[in-house]
Design a protein around this motif. Sequence first.
Motif, mmCIF file in Angstrom:
data_model
loop_
_atom_site.group_PDB
_atom_site.id
_atom_site.type_symbol
_atom_site.label_atom_id
_atom_site.label_comp_id
_atom_site.label_asym_id
_atom_site.label_seq_id
_atom_site.Cartn_x
_atom_site.Cartn_y
_atom_site.Cartn_z
ATOM 1 N N MET A 1 42.381 -41.716 45.722
ATOM 2 C CA MET A 1 41.316 -40.834 45.252
ATOM 3 C C MET A 1 41.763 -39.372 45.274
ATOM 4 O O MET A 1 41.339 -38.587 44.446
ATOM 5 C CB MET A 1 40.082 -41.023 46.122
ATOM 6 C CG MET A 1 39.005 -40.049 45.756
ATOM 7 S SD MET A 1 37.423 -40.717 46.095
ATOM 8 C CE MET A 1 36.493 -39.240 46.085
ATOM 9 N N ARG A 2 42.615 -39.029 46.188
ATOM 10 C CA ARG A 2 43.052 -37.642 46.288
ATOM 11 C C ARG A 2 43.732 -37.178 45.003
ATOM 12 O O ARG A 2 43.439 -36.110 44.488
ATOM 13 C CB ARG A 2 44.000 -37.503 47.474
ATOM 14 C CG ARG A 2 44.510 -36.111 47.651
ATOM 15 C CD ARG A 2 45.334 -35.988 48.927
ATOM 16 N NE ARG A 2 45.858 -34.660 49.027
ATOM 17 C CZ ARG A 2 47.140 -34.351 48.910
ATOM 18 N NH1 ARG A 2 48.019 -35.296 48.716
ATOM 19 N NH2 ARG A 2 47.549 -33.121 48.997
ATOM 20 N N TRP A 3 44.670 -37.965 44.459
ATOM 21 C CA TRP A 3 45.372 -37.570 43.246
ATOM 22 C C TRP A 3 44.444 -37.575 42.044
ATOM 23 O O TRP A 3 44.604 -36.764 41.127
ATOM 24 C CB TRP A 3 46.585 -38.464 43.002
ATOM 25 C CG TRP A 3 47.725 -38.039 43.873
ATOM 26 C CD1 TRP A 3 48.193 -38.686 44.974
ATOM 27 C CD2 TRP A 3 48.490 -36.845 43.763
ATOM 28 N NE1 TRP A 3 49.216 -37.968 45.543
ATOM 29 C CE2 TRP A 3 49.424 -36.838 44.810
ATOM 30 C CE3 TRP A 3 48.488 -35.785 42.868
ATOM 31 C CZ2 TRP A 3 50.335 -35.802 44.992
ATOM 32 C CZ3 TRP A 3 49.401 -34.755 43.045
ATOM 33 C CH2 TRP A 3 50.309 -34.781 44.093
ATOM 34 N N THR A 4 43.472 -38.465 42.044
ATOM 35 C CA THR A 4 42.493 -38.481 40.958
ATOM 36 C C THR A 4 41.724 -37.171 40.922
ATOM 37 O O THR A 4 41.507 -36.589 39.851
ATOM 38 C CB THR A 4 41.523 -39.661 41.133
ATOM 39 O OG1 THR A 4 42.274 -40.855 41.273
ATOM 40 C CG2 THR A 4 40.582 -39.770 39.966
ATOM 41 N N THR A 5 41.333 -36.696 42.081
ATOM 42 C CA THR A 5 40.610 -35.424 42.166
ATOM 43 C C THR A 5 41.496 -34.274 41.720
ATOM 44 O O THR A 5 41.057 -33.395 40.970
ATOM 45 C CB THR A 5 40.130 -35.190 43.609
ATOM 46 O OG1 THR A 5 39.351 -36.307 44.022
ATOM 47 C CG2 THR A 5 39.311 -33.926 43.722
ATOM 48 N N VAL A 6 42.739 -34.274 42.165
ATOM 49 C CA VAL A 6 43.671 -33.205 41.787
ATOM 50 C C VAL A 6 43.875 -33.182 40.273
ATOM 51 O O VAL A 6 43.810 -32.119 39.647
ATOM 52 C CB VAL A 6 45.022 -33.383 42.515
ATOM 53 C CG1 VAL A 6 46.078 -32.455 41.953
ATOM 54 C CG2 VAL A 6 44.847 -33.165 44.004
ATOM 55 N N VAL A 7 44.087 -34.333 39.682
ATOM 56 C CA VAL A 7 44.295 -34.399 38.234
ATOM 57 C C VAL A 7 43.040 -33.936 37.488
ATOM 58 O O VAL A 7 43.136 -33.204 36.498
ATOM 59 C CB VAL A 7 44.715 -35.823 37.811
ATOM 60 C CG1 VAL A 7 44.686 -35.974 36.302
ATOM 61 C CG2 VAL A 7 46.094 -36.146 38.349
ATOM 62 N N ALA A 8 41.878 -34.330 37.965
ATOM 63 C CA ALA A 8 40.627 -33.909 37.318
ATOM 64 C C ALA A 8 40.472 -32.390 37.380
ATOM 65 O O ALA A 8 40.107 -31.749 36.385
ATOM 66 C CB ALA A 8 39.440 -34.601 37.975
ATOM 67 N N VAL A 9 40.760 -31.811 38.535
ATOM 68 C CA VAL A 9 40.657 -30.349 38.669
ATOM 69 C C VAL A 9 41.672 -29.661 37.772
ATOM 70 O O VAL A 9 41.359 -28.679 37.095
ATOM 71 C CB VAL A 9 40.834 -29.925 40.145
ATOM 72 C CG1 VAL A 9 40.994 -28.421 40.274
ATOM 73 C CG2 VAL A 9 39.662 -30.407 40.974
ATOM 74 N N TRP A 10 42.905 -30.191 37.736
ATOM 75 C CA TRP A 10 43.920 -29.608 36.863
ATOM 76 C C TRP A 10 43.492 -29.668 35.410
ATOM 77 O O TRP A 10 43.687 -28.716 34.658
ATOM 78 C CB TRP A 10 45.243 -30.320 37.020
ATOM 79 C CG TRP A 10 46.034 -29.928 38.224
ATOM 80 C CD1 TRP A 10 45.744 -28.939 39.113
ATOM 81 C CD2 TRP A 10 47.245 -30.507 38.663
ATOM 82 N NE1 TRP A 10 46.705 -28.897 40.081
ATOM 83 C CE2 TRP A 10 47.635 -29.830 39.834
ATOM 84 C CE3 TRP A 10 48.033 -31.542 38.190
ATOM 85 C CZ2 TRP A 10 48.787 -30.152 40.526
ATOM 86 C CZ3 TRP A 10 49.184 -31.859 38.883
ATOM 87 C CH2 TRP A 10 49.558 -31.179 40.044
ATOM 88 N N LEU A 11 42.924 -30.777 34.989
ATOM 89 C CA LEU A 11 42.477 -30.889 33.603
ATOM 90 C C LEU A 11 41.416 -29.849 33.273
ATOM 91 O O LEU A 11 41.457 -29.230 32.207
ATOM 92 C CB LEU A 11 41.946 -32.293 33.325
ATOM 93 C CG LEU A 11 42.998 -33.385 33.203
ATOM 94 C CD1 LEU A 11 42.316 -34.755 33.093
ATOM 95 C CD2 LEU A 11 43.904 -33.143 32.021
#
Length: 62
Positions: free
Chosen positions: A1-11
């Motif tokens: 879930m951590r990387w999913t959140t990071v990718v969403a924020v980056w997008l």
Amino acid sequence: MRWTTVVAVWLVVYGAAAVVWRTLTSKTWLDALALAGIVAMSNVVAQWVVSRARRKAAARGD
């Protein structure tokens, strides 16, 4: 879930940056998305280098 959140924020952040870049410079959308992609990849590589350096320092006992 951590990387999913990071990718969403980056997008969201880099997407907004691309929109601002497009609006302010009147460049094409391709230019704006290329800029966002370059900045995102630079961020990924920088974080990878930092994490690798930390692991090596921890292995040496620094």
